[in-house]
Design an enzyme around this catalytic site. Structure first.
Site, short mmCIF file in Angstrom:
data_model
loop_
_atom_site.label_atom_id
_atom_site.label_comp_id
_atom_site.label_asym_id
_atom_site.label_seq_id
_atom_site.Cartn_x
_atom_site.Cartn_y
_atom_site.Cartn_z
CD GLU A 28 42.87 3.24 1.31
OE1 GLU A 28 42.78 2.40 2.20
OE2 GLU A 28 43.78 3.29 0.48
CG HIS B 12 50.95 4.08 2.88
ND1 HIS B 12 50.89 2.80 2.35
CD2 HIS B 12 50.30 4.00 4.07
CE1 HIS B 12 50.24 2.00 3.18
NE2 HIS B 12 49.87 2.70 4.25
CD GLN C 299 46.62 4.13 3.70
OE1 GLN C 299 47.09 3.95 4.83
NE2 GLN C 299 46.38 3.15 2.86
CD GLU D 57 49.81 -0.83 5.50
OE1 GLU D 57 49.50 0.23 6.10
OE2 GLU D 57 49.29 -1.19 4.42
CG HIS E 233 49.69 3.05 9.26
ND1 HIS E 233 48.37 3.47 9.15
CD2 HIS E 233 50.05 2.70 7.99
CE1 HIS E 233 47.97 3.35 7.90
NE2 HIS E 233 48.97 2.89 7.18
C1 MC0 Z 1 47.11 1.17 18.91
N1 MC0 Z 1 48.25 1.46 19.56
C2 MC0 Z 1 49.03 2.20 18.75
C3 MC0 Z 1 48.30 2.34 17.55
N2 MC0 Z 1 47.12 1.70 17.67
N3 MC0 Z 1 50.25 2.72 18.94
C4 MC0 Z 1 50.78 3.42 17.91
N4 MC0 Z 1 50.14 3.60 16.73
C5 MC0 Z 1 48.91 3.10 16.51
N5 MC0 Z 1 48.29 3.29 15.36
C6 MC0 Z 1 48.59 1.12 20.94
C7 MC0 Z 1 47.53 1.61 21.89
O1 MC0 Z 1 47.75 2.97 22.26
C8 MC0 Z 1 47.66 0.67 23.06
O2 MC0 Z 1 48.72 1.08 23.86
C9 MC0 Z 1 48.04 -0.64 22.37
O3 MC0 Z 1 48.60 -0.30 21.10
C10 MC0 Z 1 46.84 -1.55 22.16
O4 MC0 Z 1 45.90 -0.83 21.41
P1 MC0 Z 1 44.32 -0.88 21.58
O5 MC0 Z 1 43.79 0.43 21.20
O6 MC0 Z 1 43.97 -1.45 22.90
O7 MC0 Z 1 43.82 -1.79 20.43
P2 MC0 Z 1 44.03 -3.28 20.01
O8 MC0 Z 1 45.06 -4.01 20.81
O9 MC0 Z 1 42.68 -3.87 19.89
O10 MC0 Z 1 44.61 -3.01 18.56
C11 MC0 Z 1 45.85 -2.43 18.30
C12 MC0 Z 1 46.34 -2.99 16.95
C13 MC0 Z 1 45.26 -2.68 15.92
C14 MC0 Z 1 47.68 -2.33 16.62
C15 MC0 Z 1 46.54 -4.51 17.11
O11 MC0 Z 1 45.09 -1.27 15.83
C16 MC0 Z 1 45.53 -3.24 14.56
O12 MC0 Z 1 45.30 -4.42 14.27
N6 MC0 Z 1 46.03 -2.39 13.62
C17 MC0 Z 1 46.34 -2.85 12.26
C18 MC0 Z 1 45.23 -2.56 11.29
C19 MC0 Z 1 44.96 -1.09 11.11
O13 MC0 Z 1 45.36 -0.25 11.93
N7 MC0 Z 1 44.18 -0.76 10.04
C20 MC0 Z 1 43.84 0.63 9.70
C21 MC0 Z 1 44.63 1.10 8.55
P3 MC0 Z 1 48.58 1.21 25.46
O14 MC0 Z 1 49.91 1.72 25.92
O15 MC0 Z 1 47.43 2.15 25.67
O16 MC0 Z 1 48.28 -0.20 25.90
S1 MC0 Z 1 44.17 0.22 7.08
C22 MC0 Z 1 45.37 0.50 5.95
O17 MC0 Z 1 46.28 1.21 6.24
C23 MC0 Z 1 45.19 -0.19 4.59
C24 MC0 Z 1 43.89 0.16 3.98
C25 MC0 Z 1 46.34 0.05 3.62
O18 MC0 Z 1 47.37 0.63 3.99
O19 MC0 Z 1 46.22 -0.34 2.45
#
Ligand code: MC0
Length: 144
Positions: free
Chosen positions: A43, A7, A60, A134, A84
């Site tokens: 979602e 997705h 998604q 992902e 993503h």
């Molecule tokens: C954050 N960053 C991204 C981003 N999110 N870059 C590209 N795409 C994204 N989506 C970048 C920020 O701009 C920042 O860059 C750096 O990563 C650190 O981000 P932060 O905002 O300070 O936040 P953190 O470090 O607390 O978290 C970032 C992290 C988090 C990727 C670890 O978003 C995470 O754990 N994501 C995975 C879970 C997720 O997103 N779930 C939602 C979809 P700079 O340069 O400013 O430092 S759930 C889903 O999709 C499920 C239901 C499914 O598919 O079944």
């Protein structure tokens, strides 16, 4: 082995309005919807096509359910858009381990629950050229 685009995740402020945009503009219908409290999202999965590995590809659409969720944080910084991409695999555990061994940060020790009973993990966007990535093993292809 990664065998399909499972997705593309698109973050939005208003899920119902965004679902209506995709229906009215492209004719895509909601295949499945759910709330994932762990991820902090409501979602809708819009099925685009079945794939030759027995899975399917979806859009998604994601609306945050709480202000401290990753999607809410991302929306506040970037506004709506592609959040993503997700690759499909029959073996999320094995592929995550292989990718980790190449030096890419895998965000979860163990895969967590994703859409439609799938098992998911994420790769850090900073190790993937700025793309939050992902890995998904769908419920149909999961041998666990
Ligand atoms: C954050 N960053 C991204 C981003 N999110 N870059 C590209 N795409 C994204 N989506 C970048 C920020 O701009 C920042 O860059 C750096 O990563 C650190 O981000 P932060 O905002 O300070 O936040 P953190 O470090 O607390 O978290 C970032 C992290 C988090 C990727 C670890 O978003 C995470 O754990 N994501 C995975 C879970 C997720 O997103 N779930 C939602 C979809 P700079 O340069 O400013 O430092 S759930 C889903 O999709 C499920 C239901 C499914 O598919 O079944």
């Amino acid at each position: 082995m990664l065998t399909r685009i499972d997705h593309i995740g698109i973050a939005c402020f208003d899920l119902d309005k965004t679902v209506e945009f995709y229906r009215a503009t492209y004719g895509f219908e909601v295949f499945h919807s759910e709330v994932n409290e762990e991820q902090g999202v409501r979602e809708a999965m819009l099925k685009i096509n079945d794939t030759d590995d027995g899975g399917a590809s979806y859009l998604q659409l994601l609306e945050p359910t709480r202000e401290d969720s990753t999607v809410a944080k991302w929306l506040a910084k970037n506004g709506e858009g592609v959040h993503h991409i997700a690759f499909g695999t029959a073996d999320v555990d094995g592929d995550a381990a292989d990718i980790k061994a190449k030096g890419v940060r895998v965000l979860y020790e163990e895969p967590r629950r994703g859409s439609m009973g799938s098992r998911i993990t994420f790769l850090h966007p900073k190790d993937c050229g700025g793309v939050l990535t992902e890995l998904v093993t769908s419920a149909e292809s999961d041998g666990h």
